[in-house]
Design a protein around this motif. Structure first.
Motif, PDB file in Angstrom:
ATOM      1  N   GLU A   1       0.959  -1.114  -0.043  1.00  0.00           N
ATOM      2  CA  GLU A   1       0.095   0.050  -0.109  1.00  0.00           C
ATOM      3  C   GLU A   1       0.924   1.287   0.163  1.00  0.00           C
ATOM      4  O   GLU A   1       1.459   1.626   0.975  1.00  0.00           O
ATOM      5  CB  GLU A   1      -1.060  -0.041   1.230  1.00  0.00           C
ATOM      6  CG  GLU A   1      -1.965   1.195   1.215  1.00  0.00           C
ATOM      7  CD  GLU A   1      -3.265   1.192   2.182  1.00  0.00           C
ATOM      8  OE1 GLU A   1      -3.870   1.735   2.143  1.00  0.00           O
ATOM      9  OE2 GLU A   1      -2.708   0.378   3.316  1.00  0.00           O
TER      10      GLU A   1
ATOM     11  N   TRP B   1      -2.002   0.968  -4.879  1.00  0.00           N
ATOM     12  CA  TRP B   1      -1.199  -0.331  -4.493  1.00  0.00           C
ATOM     13  C   TRP B   1      -0.090  -0.777  -5.678  1.00  0.00           C
ATOM     14  O   TRP B   1      -0.408  -0.583  -6.685  1.00  0.00           O
ATOM     15  CB  TRP B   1      -2.340  -1.333  -4.332  1.00  0.00           C
ATOM     16  CG  TRP B   1      -3.099  -1.168  -3.168  1.00  0.00           C
ATOM     17  CD1 TRP B   1      -4.189  -0.526  -3.037  1.00  0.00           C
ATOM     18  CD2 TRP B   1      -2.930  -1.776  -1.770  1.00  0.00           C
ATOM     19  NE1 TRP B   1      -4.889  -0.541  -2.030  1.00  0.00           N
ATOM     20  CE2 TRP B   1      -4.069  -1.443  -0.936  1.00  0.00           C
ATOM     21  CE3 TRP B   1      -1.984  -2.805  -1.376  1.00  0.00           C
ATOM     22  CZ2 TRP B   1      -4.192  -1.520   0.363  1.00  0.00           C
ATOM     23  CZ3 TRP B   1      -2.231  -3.246   0.157  1.00  0.00           C
ATOM     24  CH2 TRP B   1      -3.118  -2.807   0.746  1.00  0.00           C
TER      25      TRP B   1
ATOM     26  N   ARG C   1      -6.401  -2.850  -4.414  1.00  0.00           N
ATOM     27  CA  ARG C   1      -5.704  -4.244  -4.401  1.00  0.00           C
ATOM     28  C   ARG C   1      -5.900  -4.905  -5.894  1.00  0.00           C
ATOM     29  O   ARG C   1      -5.366  -5.727  -6.217  1.00  0.00           O
ATOM     30  CB  ARG C   1      -5.878  -4.909  -3.049  1.00  0.00           C
ATOM     31  CG  ARG C   1      -5.106  -4.384  -1.821  1.00  0.00           C
ATOM     32  CD  ARG C   1      -5.628  -4.996  -0.573  1.00  0.00           C
ATOM     33  NE  ARG C   1      -5.777  -6.376  -0.533  1.00  0.00           N
ATOM     34  CZ  ARG C   1      -5.602  -7.208   0.277  1.00  0.00           C
ATOM     35  NH1 ARG C   1      -5.728  -6.638   1.524  1.00  0.00           N
ATOM     36  NH2 ARG C   1      -5.464  -8.378   0.140  1.00  0.00           N
TER      37      ARG C   1
END
Length: 67
Positions: A11, A17, A33
């Motif tokens: 992160e 991400w 993600r």
């Protein structure tokens, strides 16, 4: 038998991400993600295809990736 993949998810402080496939040596990024992983899957597939056809894979051009 399939060997597992080692993937690092990071992160980022600025948001978003990063996803890195350690075995293939490929990285990608995304706002979520899920997006980072989907982009990584695409990058890995393209890299493997390039390696199989003996063409050059794209060079990592991201300051956050030191591979």
């Amino acid at each position: 038998m399939s060997m597992g993949r080692e993937i690092r998810l990071i992160e980022e402080d600025e948001g978003g991400w990063s996803a890195i496939d350690e075995g293939v040596g490929v990285a990608s990024q995304g706002e979520t993600r899920e997006e980072a992983l989907a982009n990584l899957d695409e990058a890995v597939a393209l890299t493997k295809e390039a390696r199989e056809t003996d063409t050059d894979a794209p060079v990592a051009d991201a300051p956050w990736f030191e591979g």
